[in-house]
Design a protein around this motif. Structure first.
Motif, PDB file in Angstrom:
ATOM      1  N   ASN A  82      -8.761 -13.342 -34.829  1.00 34.02           N
ATOM      2  CA  ASN A  82      -8.798 -14.424 -34.354  1.00 34.02           C
ATOM      3  C   ASN A  82     -10.072 -14.938 -33.228  1.00 34.02           C
ATOM      4  OD1 ASN A  82      -6.601 -16.168 -35.594  1.00 34.02           O
ATOM      5  ND2 ASN A  82      -5.399 -14.371 -34.921  1.00 34.02           N
TER       6      ASN A  82
ATOM      7  N   THR B 156     -11.669 -23.004 -24.448  1.00 29.20           N
ATOM      8  CA  THR B 156     -11.901 -24.145 -23.793  1.00 29.20           C
ATOM      9  C   THR B 156     -12.691 -23.969 -22.644  1.00 29.20           C
ATOM     10  OG1 THR B 156      -9.626 -24.122 -22.765  1.00 29.20           O
ATOM     11  CG2 THR B 156      -9.784 -25.413 -24.587  1.00 29.20           C
TER      12      THR B 156
ATOM     13  N   LYS C 290       0.604 -19.822 -30.965  1.00 32.09           N
ATOM     14  CA  LYS C 290      -0.150 -20.774 -31.646  1.00 32.09           C
ATOM     15  C   LYS C 290      -1.299 -21.357 -30.822  1.00 32.09           C
ATOM     16  CE  LYS C 290       0.176 -24.685 -34.876  1.00 32.09           C
ATOM     17  NZ  LYS C 290      -0.790 -25.642 -34.481  1.00 32.09           N
ATOM     18  N   GLN C 291      -0.895 -21.579 -29.328  1.00 30.23           N
ATOM     19  CA  GLN C 291      -2.037 -21.833 -28.402  1.00 30.23           C
ATOM     20  C   GLN C 291      -2.981 -20.624 -28.202  1.00 30.23           C
ATOM     21  OE1 GLN C 291       1.129 -22.841 -25.562  1.00 30.23           O
ATOM     22  NE2 GLN C 291       0.112 -24.968 -25.203  1.00 30.23           N
TER      23      GLN C 291
ATOM     24  N   ALA D 150      -9.844 -18.463 -30.879  1.00 29.39           N
ATOM     25  CA  ALA D 150     -10.950 -19.011 -31.843  1.00 29.39           C
ATOM     26  C   ALA D 150     -11.794 -20.077 -31.206  1.00 29.39           C
ATOM     27  CB  ALA D 150     -10.044 -19.563 -32.947  1.00 29.39           C
ATOM     28  N   HIS D 151     -11.323 -20.957 -30.459  1.00 28.93           N
ATOM     29  CA  HIS D 151     -12.128 -21.923 -29.811  1.00 28.93           C
ATOM     30  C   HIS D 151     -11.670 -22.092 -28.363  1.00 28.93           C
ATOM     31  CE1 HIS D 151     -12.790 -23.299 -33.894  1.00 28.93           C
ATOM     32  NE2 HIS D 151     -11.466 -23.256 -34.225  1.00 28.93           N
TER      33      HIS D 151
ATOM     34  N   GLN E 193      -3.826 -18.269 -30.215  1.00 26.60           N
ATOM     35  CA  GLN E 193      -4.717 -18.270 -31.590  1.00 26.60           C
ATOM     36  C   GLN E 193      -5.715 -19.184 -31.420  1.00 26.60           C
ATOM     37  OE1 GLN E 193      -2.146 -18.405 -35.015  1.00 26.60           O
ATOM     38  NE2 GLN E 193      -4.005 -17.810 -36.305  1.00 26.60           N
ATOM     39  N   GLU E 194      -5.481 -20.522 -31.149  1.00 33.15           N
ATOM     40  CA  GLU E 194      -6.572 -21.653 -30.955  1.00 33.15           C
ATOM     41  C   GLU E 194      -7.280 -21.150 -29.838  1.00 33.15           C
ATOM     42  OE1 GLU E 194      -8.405 -25.022 -31.587  1.00 33.15           O
ATOM     43  OE2 GLU E 194      -6.929 -24.147 -32.840  1.00 33.15           O
ATOM     44  N   PHE E 195      -6.971 -20.801 -28.600  1.00 34.58           N
ATOM     45  CA  PHE E 195      -7.783 -20.465 -27.652  1.00 34.58           C
ATOM     46  C   PHE E 195      -8.916 -19.407 -28.136  1.00 34.58           C
ATOM     47  CE2 PHE E 195      -9.093 -18.223 -23.736  1.00 34.58           C
ATOM     48  CZ  PHE E 195      -9.579 -19.351 -22.750  1.00 34.58           C
TER      49      PHE E 195
END
Length: 399
Positions: free
Chosen positions: A196, A175, A165-166, A172-173, A168-170
């Motif tokens: 993603n 940091t 999940k982390q 897409a967006h 996937q988030e990284f």
């Protein structure tokens, strides 16, 4: 990172890393044993890629030493001209900036792929699979030690200990800035990254490689190439999964019998296309057309029959992963037609697909093997992991 390290700094870090990997061999093997003991063993190919032994350690050290000896790939002049208005124009290679490598199972990627990306002036973000976590963290500790020994910030090599999940988030967006992402693994991982990612992705694609035995093939060469391609390393993306046999091959039945005998010594499972049903001993029929598309990464092989070079080419272009294909033939004209028309990153005449590898093809090593056509196809070596930049020197010119 804001400032490009000098070539001397980059080389010094690589040499330090080579020494540390050699010195810390036993600790790397201990960490890897924990990973191997924790692994379920469900996937034979993944387990093979996960395992680190003396040979792989030697390969890591050799790769780092070779990288340190190579010319700087950054700042190489590709083109220059003097504008009619007096401006001097140059086009030079430049680093991407930050390269993220997301990979499954292979601790050697933590050394070799990271080394190539570092040598070409990039900050490295590593995201390995949970199955190789202990091995990867130990190797990243050595990267940080090598950087510190040379008064270079440890930020140049960063390990991202993220769950799915982390990650996937990284993707897409992010940091932090990410200029290029290189996925190394199976089709599911590659699709996950492509679906993603907001950054550019180099697809290190699937294999599903073919050997075509032409009607003018040297039978011994054909047998050896297929045997090497299928059994040499089943976890490699350059392994062979499909064999096409020309229906006009003299003594075809004898060839098939010998092929089955030799592959059976390795307990290879045989799948027979409908063109060969009943002609291959102990073979099961193809379950569905999907098997033609599948990269097996296992001791299994699908064998079919074609009536011509053109039919072989059409079948390969339809089903293969765009990686590697080989024709076995004494007919140079047939080989020329095959090599020019098969839409793969590497095409072979009377040789094994197992040579599709940066080290074997003269690059010294590879970041990945790309099945994309941009910006580099096939093995991506040090000299390919760069973009370019225009430098224009003037003295007040306006347009």
């Amino acid at each position: 990172m804001n400032t490009l390290l000098t070539i001397d700094e980059r080389n010094a870090v690589l040499r330090s890393m080579a020494k540390l990997v050699e010195q810390e061999k036993e600790n790397i093997l201990k960490a890897n044993k924990i990973d191997l003991d924790n692994y379920s063993g469900d996937d034979l190919a993944m387990e093979d890629r996960l395992k680190v032994d003396d040979s792989k350690i030697k390969g890591m050290v050799a790769s780092l030493e070779h990288l340190a000896s190579q010319e700087d790939p950054v700042g190489v002049e590709r083109f220059s001209f003097k504008h009619e208005n007096g401006m001097q124009v140059y086009n030079k290679t430049a680093s991407f900036g930050t390269v993220m490598i997301i990979y499954e199972s292979r601790p050697d990627v933590t050394v070799e792929a990271a080394g190539i990306a570092f040598k070409s002036g990039n900050k490295i973000l590593l995201k390995g699979g949970k199955e190789s976590l202990n091995s990867n963290l130990r190797i990243v500790e050595l990267w940080h030690q090598a950087l510190k020994e040379n008064n270079v910030s440890t930020e140049w090599v960063e390990y991202l200990q993220f769950d799915r999940k982390q990650t996937q988030e990284f993707l897409a967006h992010p940091t932090q800035p990410v200029d290029l992402i290189v996925p190394r693994g199976g089709e599911r991982l590659i699709k996950f990254v492509k679906d993603n990612s907001s950054a550019q992705v180099i697809v290190s694609g699937r294999g599903n490689n073919f050997v075509y035995v032409h009607d003018q093939a040297d039978i011994d060469i054909a047998l050896n190439v297929i045997l090497n391609g299928k059994t040499g390393k089943i976890s490699a993306c350059n392994a062979v999964d499909k064999v096409l046999i020309d229906s006009h091959l003299p003594n075809k039945e004898e060839f098939l019998k010998k092929l089955v005998e030799r592959l059976s010594e390795y307990n290879v499972e045989f799948i027979a296309d409908k063109t060969l049903e009943g002609k291959l001993e102990n073979a099961r029929p193809v379950k569905s057309e999907d098997e033609w598309y599948e990269e097996f990464l296992d001791y299994k092989i699908l064998i079919g029959e074609v009536d011509s070079v053109s039919e072989a080419i059409a079948k390969i272009n339809k089903y293969s992963g765009g990686h590697s294909a080989s024709i076995i033939s004494k007919d140079d004209q047939a080989a020329k037609q095959f090599m020019e028309t098969v839409d793969n990153a590497a095409v072979y005449h009377n040789a094994s697909t197992r040579f599709t590898d940066g080290g074997q093809l003269g690059l010294g090593g590879e970041l990945a093997i790309s099945t994309d056509k941009l910006h580099q196809r096939g093995p991506i070596g040090l000299q390919h992991l760069v973009t370019n930049k225009w430098y224009i020197h003037g003295n007040g010119q306006i347009r």
